[in-house]
Design an enzyme around this catalytic site. Structure first.
Site, mmCIF file in Angstrom:
data_model
loop_
_atom_site.group_PDB
_atom_site.id
_atom_site.type_symbol
_atom_site.label_atom_id
_atom_site.label_comp_id
_atom_site.label_asym_id
_atom_site.label_seq_id
_atom_site.Cartn_x
_atom_site.Cartn_y
_atom_site.Cartn_z
ATOM 1 N N ASP A 165 13.486 -3.934 -8.702
ATOM 2 C CA ASP A 165 14.447 -4.326 -7.670
ATOM 3 C C ASP A 165 14.168 -3.650 -6.329
ATOM 4 O OD1 ASP A 165 16.086 -5.945 -9.449
ATOM 5 O OD2 ASP A 165 16.550 -4.047 -10.435
ATOM 6 N N ARG A 205 12.810 4.531 -19.837
ATOM 7 C CA ARG A 205 13.133 5.775 -19.118
ATOM 8 C C ARG A 205 14.650 5.921 -18.958
ATOM 9 N NH1 ARG A 205 11.952 4.098 -12.746
ATOM 10 N NH2 ARG A 205 13.985 4.822 -12.040
ATOM 11 N N GLU A 218 0.812 -1.218 0.000
ATOM 12 C CA GLU A 218 0.000 0.000 0.000
ATOM 13 C C GLU A 218 0.842 1.263 0.000
ATOM 14 O OE1 GLU A 218 -2.556 -0.372 3.369
ATOM 15 O OE2 GLU A 218 -3.184 -2.352 2.694
HETATM 16 P P1 ADP Z 1 10.625 0.256 -10.268
HETATM 17 O O1 ADP Z 1 11.632 -0.672 -10.853
HETATM 18 O O2 ADP Z 1 9.530 0.551 -11.211
HETATM 19 O O3 ADP Z 1 11.286 1.454 -9.690
HETATM 20 P P2 ADP Z 1 10.472 -0.810 -7.610
HETATM 21 O O4 ADP Z 1 10.107 -2.180 -7.189
HETATM 22 O O5 ADP Z 1 11.926 -0.490 -7.605
HETATM 23 O O6 ADP Z 1 9.906 -0.545 -9.079
HETATM 24 O O7 ADP Z 1 9.661 0.185 -6.711
HETATM 25 C C1 ADP Z 1 9.849 1.576 -6.754
HETATM 26 C C2 ADP Z 1 9.707 2.131 -5.369
HETATM 27 O O8 ADP Z 1 8.383 1.974 -4.897
HETATM 28 C C3 ADP Z 1 10.593 1.466 -4.341
HETATM 29 O O9 ADP Z 1 11.256 2.470 -3.614
HETATM 30 C C4 ADP Z 1 9.623 0.715 -3.448
HETATM 31 O O10 ADP Z 1 10.126 0.664 -2.137
HETATM 32 C C5 ADP Z 1 8.402 1.579 -3.528
HETATM 33 N N1 ADP Z 1 7.095 0.956 -3.234
HETATM 34 C C6 ADP Z 1 6.800 -0.338 -2.987
HETATM 35 N N2 ADP Z 1 5.453 -0.508 -2.831
HETATM 36 C C7 ADP Z 1 4.906 0.731 -2.977
HETATM 37 C C8 ADP Z 1 3.554 1.238 -2.942
HETATM 38 N N3 ADP Z 1 2.517 0.427 -2.730
HETATM 39 N N4 ADP Z 1 3.366 2.556 -3.161
HETATM 40 C C9 ADP Z 1 4.405 3.370 -3.416
HETATM 41 N N5 ADP Z 1 5.694 2.958 -3.461
HETATM 42 C C10 ADP Z 1 5.937 1.664 -3.254
HETATM 43 MG MG MG Z 2 13.822 0.537 -8.689
#
Ligand code: ADP
Ligand code: MG
Length: 602
Positions: A218, A328, A192
């Protein structure tokens, strides 16, 4: 290496042979031969005018189910093999091949009574499943269901905002159908907010799970790793097999797993299908973690990289183009190239002098084997689970009239809604529940939503950093120090830094090494572009660029002497200032599917 792709040796031994009619019945009989690596399907009758042999590679198979006809007078039993082989695409993109779902059903009717036919169908299903899971069998083995472990129970954590935000949709279209075919039981939790996963894994009962899988980029896995390391029982907790199913924009670990399996470098849904397939195979490899300390004294555990300069600038500055997915980073790189900044700093490291002699550590992993333990679930908030249904799987019946025509739909197609289809069973109720959830979040369940340890009093545990001195003291004498102007400094311990960034071709999950790479100031824009373009194929070191250096190390320290800049750990921004880390070999376990270590029991 990959046990499934080995040369013909003991792999060619026939383990099972039989003749069956295919389903739906078209008067065609097939001879089936099962070897350690393949299922050979030879058409027998009517006599083929050409060789009608299909070879199903077991690396492409996720599972096999037995079934019975609900018509009580029908004494046949059936087994159905689920596979995702690479097939030619209709529209040629990339390599022109993509995985497509195939479900082949065979009818066992040689005996007069159903029980005997079922026994034969179960023998085939058990043999196929043993080979998929890496459980050793030979032609001497008495094959039966008893060889199989109980279904694995995985905690799936999904960040609905990862990448382009299609994690939930891909979960429904790709992940859940495949893992259900593989008899994996799951509990799916949508996070969430940031750190929700980190807090959640601090309070789970470890004995209830055979693995925790991050469905995102990741960043979510980073939360899981650090949440486990914050538990008082961290030593046991960090041994929990960890998996990743790529639905983020930074999918470095997923790409590294894909590479280690010998699969072609792919992106998007293809990478997700490959990784889900590997997850179904279940093997676990030890994974090095790097403990990283920042200037405020905070310590975290990293599985991917520490970056300063060009790479961390692109990673963080391209956040605003998140809607583009992994593209991106390409756009961010082009923008950054226009204003190529250099950073003055001091880089120190402990070289891994014995690196050439270093041998990856081979360890057998023992997992919980007692499937009879009472199993109670801690209620999880915003969750979906198929756990209650898993016992029914082996007894599942179908109506003959509802069997699908083959080939079955590809993973990108919506799953069949016919009643026999086991995966659609949990799946349809699931999609409704998930969608309802995302629109109207229910009250938080205090048992889970409340952090076990509030962020302000978080305490990181872990093994001592024997190679490091405190950041306010000089590095040990055995270290090497370079003071210079840098374009980038990157400490990386996976092969990939992104799905199409094959940054560190020599890295291994458990080589006990940090691959330290840096680019010094003075490099031309053209040379830097050439390096990044070559990185897609991992050929950038072959360019012998004088500004690029790579050193395998055990520990490093970065001391920025430029006031402003960005530092990231595993793609997550951290405070700017001196930072250092050291490797802890094989501290965690990663679900790699077909690594060197095959799990024989769950
Ligand atoms: P991406 O590769 O798209 O950046 P990530 O898994 O690295 O995806 O997640 C991006 C960020 O979102 C991380 O810092 C993670 O901790 C955070 N995150 C995880 N769950 C949620 C959530 N429900 N809402 C907002 N941010 C979140
Ligand atoms: Mg990331």
């Amino acid at each position: 290496m990959n046990v499934f792709l080995g040369a013909c040796g003991e792999g060619c031994e026939t383990l099972l042979h039989g003749e069956f009619e295919a389903y739906p019945p078209k008067g065609t009989r097939y001879a089936l031969s099962l070897t350690q690596t393949e299922l050979h399907i030879q058409r027998l009758v009517p006599k083929p005018d050409m060789d009608h042999r299909t070879v199903m590679r077991l690396i492409d198979v996720v599972g096999c189910h037995t079934m019975r006809s609900p018509t009580i007078t029908n004494q046949s039993a059936f087994f159905r093999v689920y596979a995702y082989p690479l097939k030619k695409r209709k529209v040629v993109v990339g390599s022109g091949r993509a995985r497509q779902r195939v479900a082949k059903t065979f009818q066992v009717d040689s005996a007069e009574c159903y029980e005997d036919n079922l026994q034969m169908a179960e023998k085939w299903a058990a043999a196929i499943k043993c080979l998929v899971l890496g459980i050793a069998i030979s032609s001497e083995t008495e094959i039966s269901r008893s060889l199989l472990p109980r279904p694995r129970r995985l905690l799936l954590l999904l960040n609905p905002f990862g990448g382009k935000g299609n994690g939930l949709q891909w979960c429904q279209s790709h992940i859940l159908p495949m893992i259900t075919e593989a008899d994996v039981s799951f509990n799916l939790v949508q996070t969430e907010r940031q750190n929700h996963a980190r807090e959640l894994v601090q309070s789970i009962s470890l004995a209830e799970w055979d693995g925790i899988v991050a469905i995102s980029g990741d960043g979510l896995l980073y939360e899981v790793v650090n949440g486990l390391m914050e538990r008082p029982d961290w030593e046991e907790a960090i041994k929990m097999p960890l998996g990743i199913l790529p639905c983020g924009s930074g999918n470095a670990v997923a790409a590294s797993i894909n590479f280690s399996a010998g699969f072609e470098q792919v992106l998007g849904q293809e990478l997700l299908t490959n990784c889900t397939l590997l997850l179904c195979h279940g093997a676990v490899s030890p994974l090095d973690l790097v403990s990283v300390t920042t200037s405020s004294g905070s310590r975290t555990f990293s599985f991917l990289s520490v970056a300063w300069g060009f790479i961390s600038d692109v990673d963080i500055e391209s956040e605003k183009y998140r809607h583009m997915g992994s593209a991106r980073f390409t756009l961010g790189t082009l923008i950054r190239l226009a204003s190529m900044t250099t950073y003055r700093g001091r880089l120190s490291y402990l070289p891994a002098l014995d690196c050439a002699a270093h041998r990856p550590i081979l360890r057998s992993i023992t997992m919980a084997t007692n499937g009879s333990l009472p199993f109670q679930h801690v209620p999880l908030h915003r969750t979906v689970s198929d756990m209650a249904l898993c016992e029914e799987r082996h007894n599942f019946c179908f109506r003959e009239a509802e069997l699908p025509e083959e080939p079955a739909p590809s993973p990108s197609s919506p799953p069949s809604s016919s009643a026999f289809h086991r995966s659609s069973f949990s799946f349809e109720g699931l999609s409704e529940e998930l969608l309802a959830d995302s629109e109207d979040p229910p009250e938080a369940d205090p048992a889970v939503a409340a952090p076990a340890v509030s962020p302000s009093v978080r305490q990181m545990h872990g093994p001592p950093d024997d190679f490091l001195t405190p950041l306010d003291q000089p590095v040990p004498k055995s270290w090497v120090t370079v003071e210079d102007d840098f374009v980038l400094v990157l400490a990386i311990y996976q092969t990939h830094l992104g799905a199409d960034l094959f940054t560190s071709p020599f890295a291994c999950f458990d080589d006990g090494l940090i691959h330290l790479a840096y680019v010094k100031a003075g490099i031309s824009r053209a040379s830097l572009i050439r390096l990044f373009l070559a990185m897609e194929k991992g050929t950038h070191y072959q360019q012998e660029c004088p500004h690029l250096t790579h050193i395998p190390v055990r520990a490093f320290r970065i001391e920025p002497l430029t006031r402003k800049g960005i530092l990231t750990i595993d793609g997550e921004r951290v405070e700017y200032g001196p930072i250092q880390g050291q490797v802890h070999p094989g501290l965690a376990n990663l679900l790699t599917g077909i690594g060197r270590v095959k799990v024989t029991a769950f």
